[in-house]
Design a protein around this motif. Sequence first.
Motif, PDB file in Angstrom:
ATOM      1  N   ASP A   5       0.790  -1.215   0.000  1.00 49.65           N
ATOM      2  CA  ASP A   5       0.000   0.000   0.000  1.00 49.65           C
ATOM      3  C   ASP A   5       0.829   1.277   0.000  1.00 49.65           C
ATOM      4  O   ASP A   5       0.381   2.303  -0.454  1.00 49.65           O
ATOM      5  N   ARG A   6       2.032   1.208   0.562  1.00 50.64           N
ATOM      6  CA  ARG A   6       2.837   2.422   0.697  1.00 50.64           C
ATOM      7  C   ARG A   6       4.246   2.196   0.181  1.00 50.64           C
ATOM      8  O   ARG A   6       4.917   1.262   0.587  1.00 50.64           O
ATOM      9  N   PRO A   7       4.736   3.106  -0.694  1.00 53.46           N
ATOM     10  CA  PRO A   7       6.110   3.008  -1.174  1.00 53.46           C
ATOM     11  C   PRO A   7       7.098   3.325  -0.051  1.00 53.46           C
ATOM     12  O   PRO A   7       6.751   3.935   0.947  1.00 53.46           O
ATOM     13  N   ALA A   8       8.330   2.930  -0.252  1.00 53.75           N
ATOM     14  CA  ALA A   8       9.395   3.224   0.712  1.00 53.75           C
ATOM     15  C   ALA A   8       9.640   4.725   0.751  1.00 53.75           C
ATOM     16  O   ALA A   8       9.301   5.455  -0.183  1.00 53.75           O
ATOM     17  N   GLN A   9      10.237   5.180   1.841  1.00 50.82           N
ATOM     18  CA  GLN A   9      10.571   6.594   1.993  1.00 50.82           C
ATOM     19  C   GLN A   9      11.375   7.056   0.779  1.00 50.82           C
ATOM     20  O   GLN A   9      12.304   6.394   0.364  1.00 50.82           O
ATOM     21  N   THR A  14       1.923   7.802  -6.354  1.00 48.44           N
ATOM     22  CA  THR A  14       1.126   7.992  -7.564  1.00 48.44           C
ATOM     23  C   THR A  14      -0.363   7.762  -7.312  1.00 48.44           C
ATOM     24  O   THR A  14      -1.108   7.459  -8.231  1.00 48.44           O
ATOM     25  N   ASP A  15      -0.800   7.922  -6.084  1.00 48.26           N
ATOM     26  CA  ASP A  15      -2.181   7.616  -5.699  1.00 48.26           C
ATOM     27  C   ASP A  15      -3.217   8.359  -6.548  1.00 48.26           C
ATOM     28  O   ASP A  15      -4.149   7.748  -7.076  1.00 48.26           O
ATOM     29  N   LEU A  16      -3.073   9.685  -6.676  1.00 50.93           N
ATOM     30  CA  LEU A  16      -4.035  10.460  -7.456  1.00 50.93           C
ATOM     31  C   LEU A  16      -3.897  10.153  -8.939  1.00 50.93           C
ATOM     32  O   LEU A  16      -4.896   9.990  -9.634  1.00 50.93           O
ATOM     33  N   GLN A  85      -9.464  13.696  -2.480  1.00 48.90           N
ATOM     34  CA  GLN A  85      -8.610  14.400  -1.520  1.00 48.90           C
ATOM     35  C   GLN A  85      -7.614  13.443  -0.875  1.00 48.90           C
ATOM     36  O   GLN A  85      -6.435  13.782  -0.717  1.00 48.90           O
ATOM     37  N   GLU A  86      -8.082  12.276  -0.501  1.00 52.45           N
ATOM     38  CA  GLU A  86      -7.211  11.292   0.145  1.00 52.45           C
ATOM     39  C   GLU A  86      -6.073  10.884  -0.792  1.00 52.45           C
ATOM     40  O   GLU A  86      -4.908  10.812  -0.379  1.00 52.45           O
ATOM     41  N   ALA A  87      -6.396  10.651  -2.060  1.00 50.37           N
ATOM     42  CA  ALA A  87      -5.376  10.266  -3.032  1.00 50.37           C
ATOM     43  C   ALA A  87      -4.384  11.402  -3.267  1.00 50.37           C
ATOM     44  O   ALA A  87      -3.173  11.172  -3.360  1.00 50.37           O
ATOM     45  N   ALA A  88      -4.876  12.629  -3.339  1.00 55.42           N
ATOM     46  CA  ALA A  88      -3.990  13.784  -3.532  1.00 55.42           C
ATOM     47  C   ALA A  88      -3.091  13.982  -2.319  1.00 55.42           C
ATOM     48  O   ALA A  88      -1.890  14.246  -2.462  1.00 55.42           O
ATOM     49  N   GLY A  89      -3.651  13.851  -1.128  1.00 55.64           N
ATOM     50  CA  GLY A  89      -2.854  13.984   0.093  1.00 55.64           C
ATOM     51  C   GLY A  89      -1.735  12.963   0.145  1.00 55.64           C
ATOM     52  O   GLY A  89      -0.600  13.272   0.529  1.00 55.64           O
ATOM     53  N   ALA A  90      -2.042  11.744  -0.275  1.00 54.27           N
ATOM     54  CA  ALA A  90      -1.033  10.688  -0.278  1.00 54.27           C
ATOM     55  C   ALA A  90       0.058  10.970  -1.313  1.00 54.27           C
ATOM     56  O   ALA A  90       1.245  10.845  -1.029  1.00 54.27           O
ATOM     57  N   PHE A  93       1.666  14.903  -0.502  1.00 55.06           N
ATOM     58  CA  PHE A  93       2.124  15.249   0.837  1.00 55.06           C
ATOM     59  C   PHE A  93       2.421  14.037   1.714  1.00 55.06           C
ATOM     60  O   PHE A  93       2.662  14.193   2.902  1.00 55.06           O
ATOM     61  N   ARG A  94       2.350  12.856   1.124  1.00 55.09           N
ATOM     62  CA  ARG A  94       2.622  11.595   1.833  1.00 55.09           C
ATOM     63  C   ARG A  94       1.751  11.430   3.077  1.00 55.09           C
ATOM     64  O   ARG A  94       2.179  10.908   4.091  1.00 55.09           O
ATOM     65  N   ILE A  95       0.507  11.895   2.960  1.00 53.09           N
ATOM     66  CA  ILE A  95      -0.456  11.751   4.049  1.00 53.09           C
ATOM     67  C   ILE A  95      -1.199  10.441   3.848  1.00 53.09           C
ATOM     68  O   ILE A  95      -1.815  10.226   2.808  1.00 53.09           O
ATOM     69  N   ASP A  96      -1.124   9.579   4.846  1.00 61.22           N
ATOM     70  CA  ASP A  96      -1.847   8.314   4.799  1.00 61.22           C
ATOM     71  C   ASP A  96      -2.984   8.362   5.801  1.00 61.22           C
ATOM     72  O   ASP A  96      -2.760   8.500   7.000  1.00 61.22           O
TER      73      ASP A  96
END
Length: 136
Positions: A5-9, A14-16, A85-90, A93-96
């Motif tokens: 679900d989440r790429p490495a640091q 590319t969520d959005l 919004q959730e996809a854009a935040g991720a 801004f790396r907001i999960d």
Amino acid sequence: MATEDRPAQGEARTDLSDLVRNRRAELRLSLRAVEARTVDPVSGEPLCKYSWINKLEKKLAIVPPAYEQLEALATALELPVSRVQEAAGAQFFRIDTVWSVSGEARALAIQADRMTSEQREQLRRLIETIAGPEVP
């Protein structure tokens, strides 16, 4: 190390981009059709230009969208604005967003978005009855 679900640091998110590309394909819309669906009724101008949407889908560098653009994309792609919004935040801004370990809270929230305000109030009262009042 990246998870599914989440790429490495440091890895690009590319969520959005993925959401827009996949949803556009599901709806069988061209880039121009999406642009046309984002036209501001006041100005008559699209809030999401063809070139911006194209760069977004191709995962090229773009200026992060403003709320008005996210709202227009949500309308164009027939999605809840919260999902966009959730996809854009991720992506930008790396907001999960964490709803709950089981994912049930998110499923309930999505269902609640489909309810009328009266139905949501009834649901809130039911939850309070079962779980007890909120403790400050």
